[in-house]
Every structure is written in C-alpha cells, then in structure tokens.
Design a protein around this motif. Sequence first.
Motif, PDB file in Angstrom:
ATOM      1  N   UNK A 191       0.889  -1.162  -0.071  1.00  0.00           N
ATOM      2  CA  UNK A 191       0.021   0.088   0.056  1.00  0.00           C
ATOM      3  C   UNK A 191       0.826   1.094   0.003  1.00  0.00           C
ATOM      4  N   UNK A 192       0.373   2.415  -0.433  1.00  0.00           N
ATOM      5  CA  UNK A 192       1.281   3.635  -0.340  1.00  0.00           C
ATOM      6  C   UNK A 192       1.500   4.143   0.810  1.00  0.00           C
ATOM      7  N   UNK A 193       2.762   4.745   1.067  1.00  0.00           N
ATOM      8  CA  UNK A 193       3.134   5.094   2.074  1.00  0.00           C
ATOM      9  C   UNK A 193       2.456   6.666   2.416  1.00  0.00           C
ATOM     10  N   UNK A 194       2.019   6.763   3.536  1.00  0.00           N
ATOM     11  CA  UNK A 194       1.098   8.213   3.976  1.00  0.00           C
ATOM     12  C   UNK A 194       1.536   8.646   5.348  1.00  0.00           C
ATOM     13  N   UNK A 195       1.366   9.990   5.359  1.00  0.00           N
ATOM     14  CA  UNK A 195       1.502  10.600   6.669  1.00  0.00           C
ATOM     15  C   UNK A 195       0.154  10.268   7.323  1.00  0.00           C
ATOM     16  N   UNK A 196      -0.848   9.829   6.502  1.00  0.00           N
ATOM     17  CA  UNK A 196      -2.350   9.649   7.077  1.00  0.00           C
ATOM     18  C   UNK A 196      -2.394   8.445   7.903  1.00  0.00           C
ATOM     19  N   UNK A 197      -3.002   8.580   9.197  1.00  0.00           N
ATOM     20  CA  UNK A 197      -3.181   6.969   9.734  1.00  0.00           C
ATOM     21  C   UNK A 197      -3.884   5.921   9.304  1.00  0.00           C
ATOM     22  N   UNK A 198      -4.600   6.399   8.179  1.00  0.00           N
ATOM     23  CA  UNK A 198      -5.487   5.379   7.377  1.00  0.00           C
ATOM     24  C   UNK A 198      -5.596   5.775   6.034  1.00  0.00           C
ATOM     25  N   UNK A 199      -5.671   4.528   5.403  1.00  0.00           N
ATOM     26  CA  UNK A 199      -6.190   4.854   3.588  1.00  0.00           C
ATOM     27  C   UNK A 199      -7.533   4.246   3.317  1.00  0.00           C
ATOM     28  N   UNK A 200      -8.465   4.816   2.611  1.00  0.00           N
ATOM     29  CA  UNK A 200      -9.576   4.485   2.154  1.00  0.00           C
ATOM     30  C   UNK A 200      -9.468   3.835   0.684  1.00  0.00           C
ATOM     31  N   UNK A 201      -9.443   2.744   0.159  1.00  0.00           N
ATOM     32  CA  UNK A 201      -9.323   2.270  -1.169  1.00  0.00           C
ATOM     33  C   UNK A 201     -10.294   2.476  -2.062  1.00  0.00           C
ATOM     34  N   UNK A 202     -11.245   3.523  -1.925  1.00  0.00           N
ATOM     35  CA  UNK A 202     -11.931   3.929  -2.832  1.00  0.00           C
ATOM     36  C   UNK A 202     -12.157   5.315  -3.429  1.00  0.00           C
ATOM     37  N   UNK A 203     -12.809   5.674  -4.381  1.00  0.00           N
ATOM     38  CA  UNK A 203     -12.602   6.859  -5.170  1.00  0.00           C
ATOM     39  C   UNK A 203     -12.841   8.216  -4.035  1.00  0.00           C
ATOM     40  N   UNK A 204     -12.178   8.502  -3.269  1.00  0.00           N
ATOM     41  CA  UNK A 204     -12.235   9.583  -2.411  1.00  0.00           C
ATOM     42  C   UNK A 204     -10.978  10.602  -2.328  1.00  0.00           C
ATOM     43  N   UNK A 205     -10.247  10.263  -3.299  1.00  0.00           N
ATOM     44  CA  UNK A 205      -8.879  11.079  -3.401  1.00  0.00           C
ATOM     45  C   UNK A 205      -7.776  10.654  -2.472  1.00  0.00           C
ATOM     46  N   UNK A 206      -7.773   9.526  -1.759  1.00  0.00           N
ATOM     47  CA  UNK A 206      -6.836   8.932  -1.065  1.00  0.00           C
ATOM     48  C   UNK A 206      -5.433   8.709  -1.702  1.00  0.00           C
ATOM     49  N   UNK A 207      -4.357   8.415  -1.005  1.00  0.00           N
ATOM     50  CA  UNK A 207      -2.945   7.901  -1.453  1.00  0.00           C
ATOM     51  C   UNK A 207      -3.154   6.828  -2.374  1.00  0.00           C
ATOM     52  N   UNK A 208      -2.390   6.982  -3.458  1.00  0.00           N
ATOM     53  CA  UNK A 208      -2.323   5.869  -4.343  1.00  0.00           C
ATOM     54  C   UNK A 208      -1.183   5.662  -4.910  1.00  0.00           C
ATOM     55  N   UNK A 209      -0.741   4.337  -5.284  1.00  0.00           N
ATOM     56  CA  UNK A 209       0.504   4.181  -5.933  1.00  0.00           C
ATOM     57  C   UNK A 209       0.623   4.468  -7.586  1.00  0.00           C
ATOM     58  N   UNK A 210       1.387   4.886  -8.049  1.00  0.00           N
ATOM     59  CA  UNK A 210       1.563   5.258  -9.322  1.00  0.00           C
ATOM     60  C   UNK A 210       2.536   4.401 -10.286  1.00  0.00           C
ATOM     61  N   UNK A 211       2.533   4.213 -11.636  1.00  0.00           N
ATOM     62  CA  UNK A 211       3.386   3.411 -12.429  1.00  0.00           C
ATOM     63  C   UNK A 211       3.235   2.035 -12.030  1.00  0.00           C
ATOM     64  N   UNK A 212       1.983   1.457 -11.858  1.00  0.00           N
ATOM     65  CA  UNK A 212       1.779   0.245 -11.029  1.00  0.00           C
ATOM     66  C   UNK A 212       1.968  -0.951 -12.138  1.00  0.00           C
ATOM     67  N   UNK A 213       1.651  -0.709 -13.444  1.00  0.00           N
ATOM     68  CA  UNK A 213       1.826  -1.691 -14.487  1.00  0.00           C
ATOM     69  C   UNK A 213       3.303  -2.159 -14.574  1.00  0.00           C
ATOM     70  N   UNK A 214       4.066  -1.181 -14.679  1.00  0.00           N
ATOM     71  CA  UNK A 214       5.449  -1.592 -14.645  1.00  0.00           C
ATOM     72  C   UNK A 214       6.218  -2.239 -13.643  1.00  0.00           C
ATOM     73  N   UNK A 215       5.561  -1.825 -12.219  1.00  0.00           N
ATOM     74  CA  UNK A 215       6.230  -2.448 -11.033  1.00  0.00           C
ATOM     75  C   UNK A 215       5.507  -4.002 -10.847  1.00  0.00           C
ATOM     76  N   UNK A 216       4.353  -4.058 -11.263  1.00  0.00           N
ATOM     77  CA  UNK A 216       3.851  -5.452 -11.347  1.00  0.00           C
ATOM     78  C   UNK A 216       4.541  -6.382 -12.288  1.00  0.00           C
ATOM     79  N   UNK A 217       5.037  -5.809 -13.452  1.00  0.00           N
ATOM     80  CA  UNK A 217       5.562  -6.578 -14.323  1.00  0.00           C
ATOM     81  C   UNK A 217       6.928  -6.903 -13.988  1.00  0.00           C
ATOM     82  N   UNK A 218       7.755  -6.171 -13.139  1.00  0.00           N
ATOM     83  CA  UNK A 218       9.066  -6.333 -12.635  1.00  0.00           C
ATOM     84  C   UNK A 218       8.905  -7.557 -11.618  1.00  0.00           C
ATOM     85  N   UNK A 219       7.704  -7.222 -10.729  1.00  0.00           N
ATOM     86  CA  UNK A 219       7.710  -8.420  -9.676  1.00  0.00           C
ATOM     87  C   UNK A 219       7.218  -9.530 -10.361  1.00  0.00           C
ATOM     88  N   UNK A 220       6.335  -9.663 -11.280  1.00  0.00           N
ATOM     89  CA  UNK A 220       5.948 -10.818 -11.728  1.00  0.00           C
ATOM     90  C   UNK A 220       7.325 -11.823 -12.500  1.00  0.00           C
TER      91      UNK A 220
END
Length: 253
Positions: free
Chosen positions: A71-100
């Motif tokens: 999950x994304x590192x954040x100064x907030x104490x919690x992250x709500x993973x729905x469309x409310x403008x919370x922290x997100x990871x970027x460039x995720x396709x490339x990262x997933x491909x490198x991990x896979x």
Amino acid sequence: MGERLARLRGTAGLAVTVVARRLRHTAPRRIVYSVLGVALAVGMFVLVAGVGVGLAAEGSAVGSNADYWIVPESESSATLPVSVGGPQLGGVHDVAARLSARDDVRYASPVAVTLTAATHGNTTEYVLVFGVVAHPELTAGGLSARPLTPGDPHYANGTYSGPKTNEVVVSSGTAELLGATAGETVLIGGQGDTGQQATRMTVINVSTGGAAGLDSVPVALVHLSELQAATGATERDTADRLVVSAASPAVRD
C-alpha cells in the motif's frame, strides 16, 4: 451563518425523506446489499491502516488470495481504497511486471477499487469495481479473475491503445441487484461530475463463490487499464495497492 444552517437543515430533511421513501418502496434485500457495500468500504478503511508491505490474511476485506499486499506510504493514519482522493501508487503496471518476472513470484497485480455506478436497463446502483491485471490464480473482491482475458491488453505498454475487452465479472449480489445475467451488457461509471462517459461492458461471468461474506456484496471485477480509462486515471497509471503471490517468504524483503 443562519443561511448555512438553513441549508444544512434542508439537506438533512431531504436525506431523511429519501431514506424513508427507499425504506417504503425498495425491496429489503436491496437495502441489505447497500448496507453490505458500505460495510465493505468501512472494512477496507480499517484494514489498510498503516504503510508498507503486509501479510494478507485469508478472507481480508480486499477479498484477495494473494500472500502480500503493498500500500502507499502516507502520513495519514489510514487509507480508504475507494474513489475519495486517498493516497495511491503510481506506475503500477511496470512495477507489477517487474515483480511478476521474478522466479519466486507466481503473480503480481495492481488493484484499483472504485465505488461507481453500474446500470442495466433502467436500474442504476453503486457497486465496488475492482481493476486488476488478470491472472488465472488471482482473486480480488472475492471474484476470480480466471474468466477475464489474461493480462491487461488495453494498457499496451502505457499507450492505452490496445484492444478493450469490455469484460466484467460480477458477484451474484451485483447481478441480482441490477437484474443482469451472463452475456448481458451493463454500463460502468458515468455518474456524477467526473466528466467521464459510462463504459459498456459485457457480463462474462456471475460468481456464486468467492470469499466468505463477499458473495452477496455488490462487487465487480474488470481489467485495470479499462477501469483507469473509465475513471480518468491513465495519466499516472495509479492503483490503490499491489498484491503479490509468492512461492517463498524471502520475496517479502
């Protein structure tokens, strides 16, 4: 100040009226589905508190069978993973491909979760839509990605010019709520002030299995790039988390 209070009273009164009308005229089961959807979102809020890489408990609120989630590192104490403008990871396709590509990783996939409108015929309801890079062994939102075309064809190395599958897997709760069956078309998104048009998708599977407690919840599973295109999230290739299925605990480091 008085005008603001008047507006608040008016809004509250309207909310009470709408709720009362729905209680009188809406089938009790639909109300249960709506409550379950809210409960799932709240469960995610509690689950994703914290940062970094965590061990994914079986039957977690994200409904994934992966061994780890990132999950994304954040100064907030919690992250709500729905469309409310919370922290997100970027460039995720490339990262997933490198991990896979690692020998000790079975698969890795970004997961984006959006609470959005779904329409079938004259019925529109809000459902939790999970976007993933499809793998036969991946489960997200309690739904198996096996029926989806493997990978994420529309992403096309970041050009978003590949073919759209327009595939969606729905839970039995979503199918019943919308009155939709396999092979039928539903519209995803397009509500509110996002400026995005609804996307026509074909229901390729109605899941009657999945994680305990998630089967009757209104959720849907689509390819990540198609969800990003529908919600305007293609510029930074964002997702709420990455899930990783690993053959060895050493992959955690």
